[in-house]
Design a protein around this motif. Structure first.
Motif, PDB file in Angstrom:
ATOM      1  N   LEU A   1      -8.706   1.616   6.911  1.00  0.00           N
ATOM      2  CA  LEU A   1      -9.759   0.810   7.539  1.00  0.00           C
ATOM      3  C   LEU A   1     -10.168   1.305   8.916  1.00  0.00           C
ATOM      4  N   ASP A   2      -9.202   1.459   9.833  1.00  0.00           N
ATOM      5  CA  ASP A   2      -9.539   1.750  11.231  1.00  0.00           C
ATOM      6  C   ASP A   2     -10.256   3.076  11.397  1.00  0.00           C
ATOM      7  N   LEU A   3      -9.683   4.143  10.850  1.00  0.00           N
ATOM      8  CA  LEU A   3     -10.302   5.465  10.982  1.00  0.00           C
ATOM      9  C   LEU A   3     -11.659   5.495  10.296  1.00  0.00           C
ATOM     10  N   TRP A   4     -11.754   4.861   9.144  1.00  0.00           N
ATOM     11  CA  TRP A   4     -13.028   4.817   8.421  1.00  0.00           C
ATOM     12  C   TRP A   4     -14.101   4.131   9.257  1.00  0.00           C
ATOM     13  N   PHE A   5     -13.758   3.011   9.884  1.00  0.00           N
ATOM     14  CA  PHE A   5     -14.741   2.299  10.701  1.00  0.00           C
ATOM     15  C   PHE A   5     -15.173   3.149  11.897  1.00  0.00           C
ATOM     16  N   GLU A   6     -14.197   3.819  12.523  1.00  0.00           N
ATOM     17  CA  GLU A   6     -14.485   4.592  13.727  1.00  0.00           C
ATOM     18  C   GLU A   6     -15.239   5.880  13.426  1.00  0.00           C
ATOM     19  N   LYS A   7     -14.842   6.586  12.367  1.00  0.00           N
ATOM     20  CA  LYS A   7     -15.397   7.913  12.090  1.00  0.00           C
ATOM     21  C   LYS A   7     -16.593   7.905  11.135  1.00  0.00           C
ATOM     22  N   LYS A   8     -16.644   6.913  10.247  1.00  0.00           N
ATOM     23  CA  LYS A   8     -17.696   6.897   9.236  1.00  0.00           C
ATOM     24  C   LYS A   8     -18.729   5.794   9.446  1.00  0.00           C
TER      25      LYS A   8
ATOM     26  N   ARG B   1     -25.017  -1.212  18.267  1.00  0.00           N
ATOM     27  CA  ARG B   1     -23.590  -1.279  18.582  1.00  0.00           C
ATOM     28  C   ARG B   1     -22.830  -2.017  17.496  1.00  0.00           C
ATOM     29  N   CYS B   2     -21.579  -1.668  17.352  1.00  0.00           N
ATOM     30  CA  CYS B   2     -20.699  -2.412  16.446  1.00  0.00           C
ATOM     31  C   CYS B   2     -19.260  -2.254  16.924  1.00  0.00           C
ATOM     32  N   MET B   3     -18.429  -3.172  16.535  1.00  0.00           N
ATOM     33  CA  MET B   3     -17.020  -3.110  16.920  1.00  0.00           C
ATOM     34  C   MET B   3     -16.184  -3.833  15.879  1.00  0.00           C
ATOM     35  N   MET B   4     -14.899  -3.546  15.886  1.00  0.00           N
ATOM     36  CA  MET B   4     -13.955  -4.257  15.023  1.00  0.00           C
ATOM     37  C   MET B   4     -12.712  -4.596  15.829  1.00  0.00           C
ATOM     38  N   ILE B   5     -12.219  -5.821  15.678  1.00  0.00           N
ATOM     39  CA  ILE B   5     -10.953  -6.264  16.256  1.00  0.00           C
ATOM     40  C   ILE B   5     -10.049  -6.630  15.081  1.00  0.00           C
ATOM     41  N   ARG B   6      -8.888  -5.982  14.994  1.00  0.00           N
ATOM     42  CA  ARG B   6      -7.994  -6.225  13.853  1.00  0.00           C
ATOM     43  C   ARG B   6      -6.612  -6.638  14.352  1.00  0.00           C
ATOM     44  N   TYR B   7      -6.080  -7.662  13.702  1.00  0.00           N
ATOM     45  CA  TYR B   7      -4.693  -8.063  13.917  1.00  0.00           C
ATOM     46  C   TYR B   7      -4.040  -8.135  12.547  1.00  0.00           C
ATOM     47  N   ALA B   8      -3.222  -7.116  12.230  1.00  0.00           N
ATOM     48  CA  ALA B   8      -2.621  -6.988  10.895  1.00  0.00           C
ATOM     49  C   ALA B   8      -3.751  -6.918   9.869  1.00  0.00           C
ATOM     50  N   ASP B   9      -3.741  -7.788   8.861  1.00  0.00           N
ATOM     51  CA  ASP B   9      -4.766  -7.719   7.816  1.00  0.00           C
ATOM     52  C   ASP B   9      -5.920  -8.679   8.082  1.00  0.00           C
TER      53      ASP B   9
ATOM     54  N   TYR C   1     -21.139  -5.161   5.148  1.00  0.00           N
ATOM     55  CA  TYR C   1     -20.625  -6.235   4.299  1.00  0.00           C
ATOM     56  C   TYR C   1     -20.624  -5.827   2.824  1.00  0.00           C
ATOM     57  N   LYS C   2     -21.603  -5.040   2.430  1.00  0.00           N
ATOM     58  CA  LYS C   2     -21.684  -4.601   1.032  1.00  0.00           C
ATOM     59  C   LYS C   2     -20.683  -3.498   0.712  1.00  0.00           C
ATOM     60  N   VAL C   3     -20.448  -2.598   1.666  1.00  0.00           N
ATOM     61  CA  VAL C   3     -19.602  -1.436   1.385  1.00  0.00           C
ATOM     62  C   VAL C   3     -18.123  -1.715   1.623  1.00  0.00           C
ATOM     63  N   LEU C   4     -17.798  -2.751   2.407  1.00  0.00           N
ATOM     64  CA  LEU C   4     -16.403  -3.044   2.724  1.00  0.00           C
ATOM     65  C   LEU C   4     -15.531  -3.260   1.479  1.00  0.00           C
ATOM     66  N   PRO C   5     -15.947  -4.102   0.506  1.00  0.00           N
ATOM     67  CA  PRO C   5     -15.094  -4.271  -0.689  1.00  0.00           C
ATOM     68  C   PRO C   5     -14.847  -2.967  -1.435  1.00  0.00           C
ATOM     69  N   LYS C   6     -15.851  -2.078  -1.474  1.00  0.00           N
ATOM     70  CA  LYS C   6     -15.679  -0.799  -2.172  1.00  0.00           C
ATOM     71  C   LYS C   6     -14.643   0.067  -1.457  1.00  0.00           C
ATOM     72  N   ARG C   7     -14.695   0.073  -0.136  1.00  0.00           N
ATOM     73  CA  ARG C   7     -13.735   0.861   0.635  1.00  0.00           C
ATOM     74  C   ARG C   7     -12.308   0.356   0.408  1.00  0.00           C
ATOM     75  N   LEU C   8     -12.117  -0.936   0.467  1.00  0.00           N
ATOM     76  CA  LEU C   8     -10.779  -1.489   0.275  1.00  0.00           C
ATOM     77  C   LEU C   8     -10.301  -1.277  -1.160  1.00  0.00           C
ATOM     78  N   LYS C   9     -11.224  -1.354  -2.126  1.00  0.00           N
ATOM     79  CA  LYS C   9     -10.855  -1.165  -3.522  1.00  0.00           C
ATOM     80  C   LYS C   9     -10.295   0.224  -3.767  1.00  0.00           C
ATOM     81  N   LYS C  10     -10.770   1.186  -3.018  1.00  0.00           N
ATOM     82  CA  LYS C  10     -10.259   2.557  -3.141  1.00  0.00           C
ATOM     83  C   LYS C  10      -8.757   2.599  -2.879  1.00  0.00           C
TER      84      LYS C  10
END
Length: 429
Positions: free
Chosen positions: A228-235, A243-251, A267-276
């Motif tokens: 998740l983290d690297l994908w959000f930052e790099k892709k 602008r966009c940002m993410m704050i994560r605490y565990a899951d 929002y549309k691509v997030l489930p596909k990324r996690l499904k991988k």
């Protein structure tokens, strides 16, 4: 051991692609003694029933024997005892309790992994990390939303993350920085350890890492770092218009976007990324909403780490981000206090009122942040009225009037919880 970990940290920071070897050899007597000092001495025993105090009676013998088992590579992970604890939503959370020896070795290994990956973890990750806390995550999220002009929120939660963590993916991720088959085999033992349920059934898991294991938090961070983290930052970030940002605490994580189109795409691509990575979003805890200073009121709100965020106004009528204890959390806590006081009412006051004081203090320490004074006051008022009610039902006549009741509170030092302003390091995005 501390010097060695410092050297690992320095190497990991200066050589981002270095793969560490001979880490298994660090699991010696010294590291086990250091891990012993870091264990929670009040923790429940594992499947063998051996408590911390019982193990401590022959500590030198036990640690020397464990060290020899590790050195000769004849150490084997024990089965895990599963228990269930209630959640605020009425469901139950499964916990896995390792044995004392497994905890010792896991503590040593988790320190090694932390020393390597702490340099790689993104600054938006706050869970289970040294010098990071839930309060820092809450403050960073609040100040970024207040001053950075984000207008859309995607709040998300991963469904059963600790139960669905994929072992194959995790081992591949660990190999990015570790070139030591002995250590990887040891970690795999813990992942594959059989779990004994309360009804006595033994199950060998094909995925997941039990909550309650000392090694689980750092493994979870490593997994989500790559998934998740690297994908959000790099892709994700480079393809966004604003602008966009993410704050994560565990899951549990929240993403903020400047523009609606960016938020909708994510929002549309997030489930596909996690499904991988064999993960799914919890649909009941995942949503996309318009959230800005132009929509003041509690109808538009989201919950993160037990706090409900919404836009209100300050004394000058200007929009200001507010936070309070989440409604469901507040109601569940009130119910918990009510049932607890009702069950304890017949005992001697000196046996349980100090416990009540500690419970109130624990709630204050977490939820006693600025803007949340009303939630604290409501909780305290409810607890006092509940306490007054049940103490006066212990016998056929009234035990206290309000004057004597307040004297009793003063005697046991049960005071009004107050919010406290905390200076925390805030990350800007």
């Amino acid at each position: 051991m501390t010097t060695t970990l410092d050297n690992i940290t320095f190497k990991a920071r200066t050589h981002p692609k270095h793969r560490f070897q001979n880490l298994y050899g660090l699991l010696n007597t010294d590291s086990l003694y250091q891990s012993w000092g870091q264990l929670n001495k009040q923790a429940a025993p594992g499947i063998d029933g051996i408590t911390i105090s019982h193990y401590q009676q022959r500590l030198p013998e036990n640690i020397n024997r464990l060290s020899q088992d590790l050195k000769q590579k004849c150490y084997r992970a024990n089965d895990i005892k599963r228990i269930f604890i209630p959640k605020s939503n009425g469901k139950q959370r499964p916990l896995g309790l390792p044995t004392v020896e497994d905890k010792l070795v896991q503590q040593s290994v988790s320190q090694i992994l932390q020393s390597i990956w702490e340099q790689d973890f993104m600054r938006n990750s706050y869970g289970y990390r040294p010098n990071k806390s839930a309060h820092q995550a809450v403050h960073s999220l609040g100040l970024n939303l207040q001053f950075k002009g984000y207008g859309y929120i995607v709040e998300a939660d991963i469904k059963g993350f600790f139960d669905n963590l994929d072992h194959v993916w995790l081992m591949q991720m660990l190999k990015q920085r570790i070139d030591d088959n002995a250590l990887l085999t040891l970690i795999n033992q813990w992942l594959k350890a059989r779990i004994k349920s309360p009804d006595g059934v033994l199950d060998k898991p094909s995925s997941g890492s039990p909550q309650g294991g000392i090694i689980s938090p750092v493994l979870a961070n490593i997994y989500l770092h790559y998934a998740l983290d690297l994908w959000f930052e790099k892709k994700v970030k480079p393809t966004m218009i604003g602008r966009c940002m993410m704050i994560r605490y565990a899951d549990d994580f929240v993403c903020a976007f400047q523009f609606a189109s960016d938020a909708e795409r994510f929002y549309k691509v997030l489930p596909k990324r996690l499904k991988k990575f064999n993960l799914d979003v919890a649909e009941d805890k995942t949503s996309l909403m318009r959230f800005s200073r132009f929509h003041v009121g509690r109808k538009r709100h989201f919950v993160f780490l037990g706090f409900e965020f919404y836009w209100g106004t300050d004394a000058n009528g200007k929009a200001r981000l507010r936070r309070r204890t989440a409604v469901k959390k507040q109601k569940a806590t009130l119910s918990e206090y009510y049932q607890w006081i009702k069950a304890k009412r017949s005992l001697k006051l000196r046996e349980w009122l100090p416990q009540l004081k500690r419970k109130l203090l624990g709630f204050r320490n977490y939820f006693g942040l600025p803007d949340n004074s009303r939630s604290l006051a409501n909780l305290y008022s409810y607890v006092l009225h509940t306490l007054y009610k049940w103490l006066n039902r212990r016998s056929g006549r009234q035990s206290y009037n309000w004057s004597n009741f307040k004297k009793m509170l003063t005697y046991f030092k049960i005071e009004v919880p107050k919010v406290s302003a905390r200076n925390v390091l805030v990350d800007w995005y």
